[in-house]
Design a protein around this motif. Structure first.
Motif, PDB file in Angstrom:
ATOM      1  N   GLU A 103       6.132 -64.172  62.223  1.00  9.88           N
ATOM      2  CA  GLU A 103       6.259 -65.536  61.714  1.00  9.88           C
ATOM      3  C   GLU A 103       4.914 -66.010  61.205  1.00  9.88           C
ATOM      4  OE1 GLU A 103       7.758 -69.562  63.773  1.00  9.88           O
ATOM      5  OE2 GLU A 103       5.600 -69.229  63.723  1.00  9.88           O
ATOM      6  N   VAL A 104       4.913 -66.660  60.055  1.00 10.06           N
ATOM      7  CA  VAL A 104       3.709 -67.294  59.537  1.00 10.06           C
ATOM      8  C   VAL A 104       4.112 -68.671  59.012  1.00 10.06           C
ATOM      9  CG1 VAL A 104       3.991 -66.092  57.299  1.00 10.06           C
ATOM     10  CG2 VAL A 104       1.781 -67.128  57.907  1.00 10.06           C
ATOM     11  N   ASN A 105       3.514 -69.715  59.577  1.00  6.43           N
ATOM     12  CA  ASN A 105       3.829 -71.091  59.183  1.00  6.43           C
ATOM     13  C   ASN A 105       5.326 -71.383  59.218  1.00  6.43           C
ATOM     14  OD1 ASN A 105       1.073 -71.645  58.660  1.00  6.43           O
ATOM     15  ND2 ASN A 105       1.247 -70.723  56.622  1.00  6.43           N
ATOM     16  N   GLY A 106       6.001 -70.842  60.224  1.00  2.24           N
ATOM     17  CA  GLY A 106       7.429 -71.062  60.379  1.00  2.24           C
ATOM     18  C   GLY A 106       8.308 -70.150  59.551  1.00  2.24           C
ATOM     19  N   ASN A 107       7.715 -69.326  58.715  1.00  3.69           N
ATOM     20  CA  ASN A 107       8.444 -68.410  57.831  1.00  3.69           C
ATOM     21  C   ASN A 107       8.603 -67.054  58.518  1.00  3.69           C
ATOM     22  OD1 ASN A 107       7.723 -67.149  54.441  1.00  3.69           O
ATOM     23  ND2 ASN A 107       9.511 -66.903  55.709  1.00  3.69           N
ATOM     24  N   ILE A 108       9.849 -66.592  58.682  1.00  2.26           N
ATOM     25  CA  ILE A 108      10.116 -65.283  59.284  1.00  2.26           C
ATOM     26  C   ILE A 108      10.043 -64.223  58.195  1.00  2.26           C
ATOM     27  CG2 ILE A 108      11.754 -63.872  60.559  1.00  2.26           C
ATOM     28  CD1 ILE A 108      10.595 -66.196  62.160  1.00  2.26           C
ATOM     29  N   GLU A 118      -3.402 -53.583  57.139  1.00  5.16           N
ATOM     30  CA  GLU A 118      -2.392 -54.110  56.230  1.00  5.16           C
ATOM     31  C   GLU A 118      -0.987 -54.009  56.831  1.00  5.16           C
ATOM     32  OE1 GLU A 118      -3.386 -53.562  51.609  1.00  5.16           O
ATOM     33  OE2 GLU A 118      -3.164 -51.673  52.697  1.00  5.16           O
ATOM     34  N   LEU A 119      -0.151 -54.983  56.484  1.00  4.38           N
ATOM     35  CA  LEU A 119       1.282 -54.902  56.727  1.00  4.38           C
ATOM     36  C   LEU A 119       1.937 -54.727  55.365  1.00  4.38           C
ATOM     37  CD1 LEU A 119       1.702 -57.819  59.312  1.00  4.38           C
ATOM     38  CD2 LEU A 119       1.563 -55.361  59.787  1.00  4.38           C
ATOM     39  N   VAL A 120       2.801 -53.721  55.231  1.00  2.00           N
ATOM     40  CA  VAL A 120       3.333 -53.368  53.909  1.00  2.00           C
ATOM     41  C   VAL A 120       4.858 -53.461  53.906  1.00  2.00           C
ATOM     42  CG1 VAL A 120       1.361 -51.864  53.481  1.00  2.00           C
ATOM     43  CG2 VAL A 120       3.455 -50.888  54.432  1.00  2.00           C
ATOM     44  N   GLY A 121       5.428 -53.510  52.693  1.00  2.00           N
ATOM     45  CA  GLY A 121       6.873 -53.619  52.535  1.00  2.00           C
ATOM     46  C   GLY A 121       7.379 -54.976  52.980  1.00  2.00           C
ATOM     47  N   LEU A 122       6.675 -56.033  52.621  1.00  2.00           N
ATOM     48  CA  LEU A 122       7.031 -57.373  53.067  1.00  2.00           C
ATOM     49  C   LEU A 122       8.295 -57.870  52.368  1.00  2.00           C
ATOM     50  CD1 LEU A 122       3.523 -59.114  52.980  1.00  2.00           C
ATOM     51  CD2 LEU A 122       4.597 -57.897  54.874  1.00  2.00           C
ATOM     52  N   SER A 123       9.127 -58.604  53.095  1.00  2.00           N
ATOM     53  CA  SER A 123      10.312 -59.244  52.517  1.00  2.00           C
ATOM     54  C   SER A 123      10.613 -60.511  53.301  1.00  2.00           C
ATOM     55  CB  SER A 123      11.525 -58.301  52.557  1.00  2.00           C
ATOM     56  OG  SER A 123      11.891 -57.992  53.893  1.00  2.00           O
ATOM     57  N   GLY A 124      11.147 -61.498  52.607  1.00  2.03           N
ATOM     58  CA  GLY A 124      11.522 -62.747  53.267  1.00  2.03           C
ATOM     59  C   GLY A 124      10.506 -63.863  53.139  1.00  2.03           C
ATOM     60  N   ILE A 125       9.404 -63.641  52.404  1.00  2.00           N
ATOM     61  CA  ILE A 125       8.419 -64.708  52.228  1.00  2.00           C
ATOM     62  C   ILE A 125       9.049 -65.826  51.393  1.00  2.00           C
ATOM     63  CG2 ILE A 125       6.143 -65.309  51.329  1.00  2.00           C
ATOM     64  CD1 ILE A 125       5.314 -62.405  51.729  1.00  2.00           C
ATOM     65  N   ASN A 126       8.969 -67.049  51.892  1.00  2.00           N
ATOM     66  CA  ASN A 126       9.682 -68.146  51.225  1.00  2.00           C
ATOM     67  C   ASN A 126       8.763 -69.160  50.530  1.00  2.00           C
ATOM     68  OD1 ASN A 126       8.595 -69.673  53.277  1.00  2.00           O
ATOM     69  ND2 ASN A 126      10.527 -70.005  54.357  1.00  2.00           N
ATOM     70  N   GLY A 127       7.497 -68.799  50.367  1.00  2.00           N
ATOM     71  CA  GLY A 127       6.577 -69.732  49.712  1.00  2.00           C
ATOM     72  C   GLY A 127       5.144 -69.255  49.835  1.00  2.00           C
ATOM     73  N   PHE A 128       4.227 -70.171  49.642  1.00  2.00           N
ATOM     74  CA  PHE A 128       2.801 -69.840  49.666  1.00  2.00           C
ATOM     75  C   PHE A 128       2.241 -70.010  51.082  1.00  2.00           C
ATOM     76  CE2 PHE A 128      -1.622 -71.256  49.469  1.00  2.00           C
ATOM     77  CZ  PHE A 128      -2.199 -70.217  48.760  1.00  2.00           C
ATOM     78  N   HIS A 129       1.465 -69.010  51.516  1.00  2.00           N
ATOM     79  CA  HIS A 129       0.759 -69.074  52.808  1.00  2.00           C
ATOM     80  C   HIS A 129      -0.694 -68.684  52.546  1.00  2.00           C
ATOM     81  CE1 HIS A 129       4.628 -69.483  54.781  1.00  2.00           C
ATOM     82  NE2 HIS A 129       5.045 -68.388  54.173  1.00  2.00           N
ATOM     83  N   LYS A 130      -1.595 -69.553  52.928  1.00  2.00           N
ATOM     84  CA  LYS A 130      -2.982 -69.314  52.553  1.00  2.00           C
ATOM     85  C   LYS A 130      -3.728 -68.461  53.570  1.00  2.00           C
ATOM     86  CE  LYS A 130      -5.084 -73.559  54.385  1.00  2.00           C
ATOM     87  NZ  LYS A 130      -5.882 -74.748  54.013  1.00  2.00           N
ATOM     88  N   ARG A 131      -4.789 -67.894  53.113  1.00  2.00           N
ATOM     89  CA  ARG A 131      -5.681 -67.076  53.937  1.00  2.00           C
ATOM     90  C   ARG A 131      -6.113 -67.867  55.173  1.00  2.00           C
ATOM     91  NH1 ARG A 131     -11.406 -64.363  51.906  1.00  2.00           N
ATOM     92  NH2 ARG A 131     -11.985 -63.446  53.936  1.00  2.00           N
ATOM     93  N   GLY A 132      -6.139 -67.189  56.325  1.00  5.73           N
ATOM     94  CA  GLY A 132      -6.507 -67.824  57.586  1.00  5.73           C
ATOM     95  C   GLY A 132      -5.306 -68.290  58.399  1.00  5.73           C
ATOM     96  N   SER A 133      -4.100 -68.243  57.796  1.00  8.32           N
ATOM     97  CA  SER A 133      -2.896 -68.622  58.540  1.00  8.32           C
ATOM     98  C   SER A 133      -2.654 -67.639  59.676  1.00  8.32           C
ATOM     99  CB  SER A 133      -1.680 -68.640  57.611  1.00  8.32           C
ATOM    100  OG  SER A 133      -1.808 -69.636  56.618  1.00  8.32           O
ATOM    101  N   GLN A 134      -2.101 -68.141  60.771  1.00 15.35           N
ATOM    102  CA  GLN A 134      -1.883 -67.315  61.951  1.00 15.35           C
ATOM    103  C   GLN A 134      -0.530 -66.610  61.863  1.00 15.35           C
ATOM    104  OE1 GLN A 134      -2.675 -69.625  65.424  1.00 15.35           O
ATOM    105  NE2 GLN A 134      -3.092 -67.852  66.733  1.00 15.35           N
ATOM    106  N   ILE A 135      -0.494 -65.338  62.247  1.00 17.46           N
ATOM    107  CA  ILE A 135       0.721 -64.526  62.259  1.00 17.46           C
ATOM    108  C   ILE A 135       1.126 -64.283  63.699  1.00 17.46           C
ATOM    109  CG2 ILE A 135       1.638 -62.224  61.807  1.00 17.46           C
ATOM    110  CD1 ILE A 135      -0.002 -62.118  59.296  1.00 17.46           C
ATOM    111  N   PHE A 136       2.361 -64.632  64.039  1.00 16.72           N
ATOM    112  CA  PHE A 136       2.868 -64.463  65.406  1.00 16.72           C
ATOM    113  C   PHE A 136       3.950 -63.383  65.447  1.00 16.72           C
ATOM    114  CE2 PHE A 136       1.448 -68.886  65.088  1.00 16.72           C
ATOM    115  CZ  PHE A 136       0.578 -68.949  66.166  1.00 16.72           C
ATOM    116  N   PHE A 137       3.933 -62.589  66.509  1.00 15.90           N
ATOM    117  CA  PHE A 137       4.928 -61.541  66.706  1.00 15.90           C
ATOM    118  C   PHE A 137       6.314 -62.144  66.900  1.00 15.90           C
ATOM    119  CE2 PHE A 137       7.362 -59.146  69.948  1.00 15.90           C
ATOM    120  CZ  PHE A 137       7.609 -57.977  69.238  1.00 15.90           C
TER     121      PHE A 137
END
Length: 281
Positions: A103-108, A118-137
């Motif tokens: 999860e990043v900024n509420g986006n799964i 790096e995390l690769v093969g991303l899918s499901g991003i629903n908008g812009f998330h800026k550098r420094g945002s926290q990623i939760f498992f």
């Protein structure tokens, strides 16, 4: 456990019908009814259609499961990302799984691989998330899950606090359960150690004749044929016979619950009261 063939044979015996009956078609009528009733029983949400009373219990032993997760510490985005991003640089991926969900900024977001940073093969991003945002498992529940019972903080030996996914994150260990189009996920905050999840899992549907119904002992044949046929007969105006069969099925169901179900926890409500003040003279 009883097999599909045993259940089918008993059902048509109670119906006094041949298994080629066009009225009570095996695949279109009987099997969907069996699976529907099994699902209701596993959810402990059966209603006695004679009395209108619910037959409820708690956790069923034969569908209860546990999963221990080693929750990794949160990461930081080292670059801006948006809907077009397919891979992203993060602070460190050592503790994250080779593929999974975060999860990043509420986006799964799902990812299908990783490198050292790096995390690769991303899918499901629903908008812009800026550098420094926290990623939760985030842990994606199996599609077969019925209900989550609890989350246990193994490190602190206590229940992990649940928050609403629409609320702001707290500064202490907690989690939320968030719905997505591909099922629910649990997101963990301020925690980087082991958590035990207890949940109920659905029984796999029967397809072949020797597939088992999933109920312990002979409870499958004591319960399912009577509830299936009882409901069918009531719906086809054979009400008295249908009720007789339902009574037998409900009785066997309550008997199975009494042996193989842990009652739901009962919590006492805290009642606020004004303390008594005695005037001592």
């Amino acid at each position: 456990m009883n097999t599909k063939k045993e259940l089918i044979d008993r059902i048509y015996f109670l119906l006094w019908e041949d298994q080629t009956s066009p009225v009570f078609d095996k695949e279109k009528v009987i099997m969907p009814s069996i699976h529907s009733i099994i699902d209701d029983i596993c959810r402990c949400k059966v209603t006695n259609i004679i009395t209108g009373q619910a037959i409820k219990w708690g956790l069923l032993d034969f569908v209860y499961k546990e999963k221990t997760l080693n929750v990794p510490r949160s990461l930081l985005l080292n670059q801006d990302i948006d809907e077009e991003t397919k891979r992203t640089i993060v602070s460190n991926t050592a503790e994250f799984q080779n593929k999974g969900t975060f999860e990043v900024n509420g986006n799964i977001v799902n990812y299908w691989g990783k490198t050292d940073n790096e995390l690769v093969g991303l899918s499901g991003i629903n908008g812009f998330h800026k550098r420094g945002s926290q990623i939760f498992f985030a842990y994606k529940f199996p599609n077969s899950i019925i209900k989550v019972s609890d989350f246990w903080d193994i490190e602190k030996d206590e229940q992990l606090e649940l928050i609403d996914f629409r609320e702001s994150k707290k500064n202490k260990p907690c989690y939320c359960i968030k719905p997505t189009k591909n099922g629910k996920v649990a997101v963990f905050y301020n925690i980087e150690w082991m958590v035990r999840i207890a949940y109920s899992d659905a029984i796999e549907g029967m397809e072949d004749d020797d597939d088992e119904c999933g109920f312990p002992s002979d409870y499958g044949i004591k319960i399912l044929p009577y509830l299936v046929v009882g409901e069918l007969l009531i719906n086809t105006s054979e009400i008295n016979k249908g009720k007789e069969l339902l009574v037998k099925g409900y009785s066997a169901l309550e008997d199975m619950y009494s042996f193989y179900a842990t009652p739901a926890k009962q919590y006492r409500k805290k009642i606020k009261s004004t303390p008594l003040i005695f005037n001592m003279r």
